[in-house]
Motif scaffolding. Structure first.
Motif, PDB file in Angstrom:
ATOM      1  N   ALA A 107       0.781  -1.063  -0.140  1.00 27.55           N
ATOM      2  CA  ALA A 107      -0.080  -0.056   0.051  1.00 27.55           C
ATOM      3  C   ALA A 107       0.911   1.331   0.039  1.00 27.55           C
ATOM      4  O   ALA A 107       2.154   1.252   0.257  1.00 27.55           O
ATOM      5  CB  ALA A 107      -0.798   0.032   1.191  1.00 27.55           C
ATOM      6  N   ASN A 108       0.298   2.356  -0.456  1.00 23.86           N
ATOM      7  CA  ASN A 108       1.162   3.600  -0.346  1.00 23.86           C
ATOM      8  C   ASN A 108       1.564   3.974   0.938  1.00 23.86           C
ATOM      9  O   ASN A 108       2.615   4.581   1.270  1.00 23.86           O
ATOM     10  CB  ASN A 108       0.424   4.697  -1.017  1.00 23.86           C
ATOM     11  CG  ASN A 108       0.260   4.520  -2.525  1.00 23.86           C
ATOM     12  OD1 ASN A 108       1.083   4.129  -3.188  1.00 23.86           O
ATOM     13  ND2 ASN A 108      -0.653   5.439  -3.003  1.00 23.86           N
ATOM     14  N   LYS A 109       0.910   3.404   1.990  1.00 22.25           N
ATOM     15  CA  LYS A 109       1.274   3.751   3.561  1.00 22.25           C
ATOM     16  C   LYS A 109       2.352   2.639   3.846  1.00 22.25           C
ATOM     17  O   LYS A 109       2.144   1.637   3.762  1.00 22.25           O
ATOM     18  CB  LYS A 109       0.212   3.844   4.282  1.00 22.25           C
ATOM     19  CG  LYS A 109       0.419   4.024   5.742  1.00 22.25           C
ATOM     20  CD  LYS A 109      -0.831   4.030   6.625  1.00 22.25           C
ATOM     21  CE  LYS A 109      -0.525   4.269   8.050  1.00 22.25           C
ATOM     22  NZ  LYS A 109      -1.713   3.888   8.864  1.00 22.25           N
ATOM     23  N   ASN A 110       3.513   3.044   4.377  1.00 22.89           N
ATOM     24  CA  ASN A 110       4.507   2.090   4.826  1.00 22.89           C
ATOM     25  C   ASN A 110       4.287   1.794   6.157  1.00 22.89           C
ATOM     26  O   ASN A 110       4.751   2.202   7.375  1.00 22.89           O
ATOM     27  CB  ASN A 110       6.031   2.948   4.727  1.00 22.89           C
ATOM     28  CG  ASN A 110       7.070   1.834   5.182  1.00 22.89           C
ATOM     29  OD1 ASN A 110       6.780   0.538   5.283  1.00 22.89           O
ATOM     30  ND2 ASN A 110       7.971   2.474   5.139  1.00 22.89           N
ATOM     31  N   ASP A 111       3.394   0.627   6.278  1.00 25.63           N
ATOM     32  CA  ASP A 111       3.017   0.156   7.699  1.00 25.63           C
ATOM     33  C   ASP A 111       3.510  -0.896   8.133  1.00 25.63           C
ATOM     34  O   ASP A 111       3.382  -1.405   9.153  1.00 25.63           O
ATOM     35  CB  ASP A 111       1.441  -0.033   7.608  1.00 25.63           C
ATOM     36  CG  ASP A 111       0.906  -1.153   6.595  1.00 25.63           C
ATOM     37  OD1 ASP A 111       1.750  -1.401   5.694  1.00 25.63           O
ATOM     38  OD2 ASP A 111      -0.279  -1.406   6.411  1.00 25.63           O
ATOM     39  N   ASP A 112       4.518  -1.436   7.286  1.00 18.67           N
ATOM     40  CA  ASP A 112       5.264  -2.653   7.775  1.00 18.67           C
ATOM     41  C   ASP A 112       6.787  -2.599   7.104  1.00 18.67           C
ATOM     42  O   ASP A 112       7.170  -3.472   6.119  1.00 18.67           O
ATOM     43  CB  ASP A 112       4.488  -4.123   7.206  1.00 18.67           C
ATOM     44  CG  ASP A 112       5.103  -5.381   7.873  1.00 18.67           C
ATOM     45  OD1 ASP A 112       6.437  -5.357   8.421  1.00 18.67           O
ATOM     46  OD2 ASP A 112       4.398  -6.612   7.714  1.00 18.67           O
ATOM     47  N   PRO A 113       7.495  -1.917   7.676  1.00 21.71           N
ATOM     48  CA  PRO A 113       8.572  -1.613   7.251  1.00 21.71           C
ATOM     49  C   PRO A 113       9.760  -2.808   7.012  1.00 21.71           C
ATOM     50  O   PRO A 113      10.415  -3.014   6.366  1.00 21.71           O
ATOM     51  CB  PRO A 113       9.676  -0.466   8.126  1.00 21.71           C
ATOM     52  CG  PRO A 113       8.897  -0.307   9.303  1.00 21.71           C
ATOM     53  CD  PRO A 113       7.319  -0.886   8.899  1.00 21.71           C
ATOM     54  N   GLU A 114       9.392  -3.767   7.926  1.00 17.20           N
ATOM     55  CA  GLU A 114      10.432  -4.972   8.098  1.00 17.20           C
ATOM     56  C   GLU A 114      10.113  -6.001   6.961  1.00 17.20           C
ATOM     57  O   GLU A 114      11.083  -6.433   6.206  1.00 17.20           O
ATOM     58  CB  GLU A 114      10.112  -5.726   9.528  1.00 17.20           C
ATOM     59  CG  GLU A 114      10.740  -5.227  10.645  1.00 17.20           C
ATOM     60  CD  GLU A 114       9.628  -4.148  11.226  1.00 17.20           C
ATOM     61  OE1 GLU A 114       8.630  -4.066  10.894  1.00 17.20           O
ATOM     62  OE2 GLU A 114      10.283  -3.303  12.278  1.00 17.20           O
ATOM     63  N   LEU A 115       8.958  -5.831   6.586  1.00 17.48           N
ATOM     64  CA  LEU A 115       8.408  -6.609   5.288  1.00 17.48           C
ATOM     65  C   LEU A 115       9.105  -6.046   4.038  1.00 17.48           C
ATOM     66  O   LEU A 115       9.393  -6.635   3.177  1.00 17.48           O
ATOM     67  CB  LEU A 115       6.846  -6.650   5.218  1.00 17.48           C
ATOM     68  CG  LEU A 115       6.349  -7.767   4.120  1.00 17.48           C
ATOM     69  CD1 LEU A 115       7.014  -9.156   3.976  1.00 17.48           C
ATOM     70  CD2 LEU A 115       4.644  -7.719   4.281  1.00 17.48           C
ATOM     71  N   LEU A 116       8.548  -4.679   4.106  1.00 20.30           N
ATOM     72  CA  LEU A 116       9.257  -3.850   2.916  1.00 20.30           C
ATOM     73  C   LEU A 116      10.762  -3.907   2.509  1.00 20.30           C
ATOM     74  O   LEU A 116      11.223  -4.424   1.470  1.00 20.30           O
ATOM     75  CB  LEU A 116       8.976  -2.348   3.171  1.00 20.30           C
ATOM     76  CG  LEU A 116       9.385  -1.582   1.999  1.00 20.30           C
ATOM     77  CD1 LEU A 116       8.742  -1.872   0.732  1.00 20.30           C
ATOM     78  CD2 LEU A 116       9.256   0.045   2.444  1.00 20.30           C
ATOM     79  N   MET A 117      11.655  -4.110   3.853  1.00 21.25           N
ATOM     80  CA  MET A 117      13.034  -4.185   3.559  1.00 21.25           C
ATOM     81  C   MET A 117      13.137  -5.621   3.169  1.00 21.25           C
ATOM     82  O   MET A 117      14.194  -5.947   2.617  1.00 21.25           O
ATOM     83  CB  MET A 117      13.746  -4.118   5.032  1.00 21.25           C
ATOM     84  CG  MET A 117      13.537  -2.282   5.212  1.00 21.25           C
ATOM     85  SD  MET A 117      14.305  -1.305   3.977  1.00 21.25           S
ATOM     86  CE  MET A 117      16.007  -2.134   3.778  1.00 21.25           C
ATOM     87  N   GLU A 118      12.281  -6.700   3.692  1.00 13.95           N
ATOM     88  CA  GLU A 118      12.622  -8.111   3.476  1.00 13.95           C
ATOM     89  C   GLU A 118      12.601  -8.428   1.918  1.00 13.95           C
ATOM     90  O   GLU A 118      13.278  -9.112   1.206  1.00 13.95           O
ATOM     91  CB  GLU A 118      11.786  -9.036   4.077  1.00 13.95           C
ATOM     92  CG  GLU A 118      11.735 -10.393   4.096  1.00 13.95           C
ATOM     93  CD  GLU A 118      10.735 -11.088   4.948  1.00 13.95           C
ATOM     94  OE1 GLU A 118      10.295 -11.847   4.709  1.00 13.95           O
ATOM     95  OE2 GLU A 118      10.493 -10.596   6.148  1.00 13.95           O
TER      96      GLU A 118
END
Length: 69
Positions: free
Chosen positions: A33-44
């Motif tokens: 989503a446009n909102k970064n609500d799970d930075p760990e998953l994004l980095m993964e």
């Protein structure tokens, strides 16, 4: 990468291929989503995309789907 998120990526790829055709390209941001609500998953996912597989910013959805299946 988490198995549950692999399923989501495949689902997004399928939807994009269905609506835009087999030549559609995606970046890893397409799965969030446009909102970064799970930075760990994004980095993964970013690590899998950039460091592990050395993919370009945009890749064909069919290629990403095939890599995960």
């Amino acid at each position: 990468m988490r198995e549950s998120f692999k399923s989501k990526i495949i689902e997004v790829c399928n939807k994009k291929i269905e609506t835009k055709g087999s030549n559609v390209g995606l970046s890893f941001y397409a799965f969030f989503a446009n909102k970064n609500d799970d930075p760990e998953l994004l980095m993964e996912v970013a690590q899998w995309w950039i460091l592990t597989n050395k993919l370009d910013h945009f890749e064909k959805a069919v290629k990403i789907k095939k890599m995960l299946e």
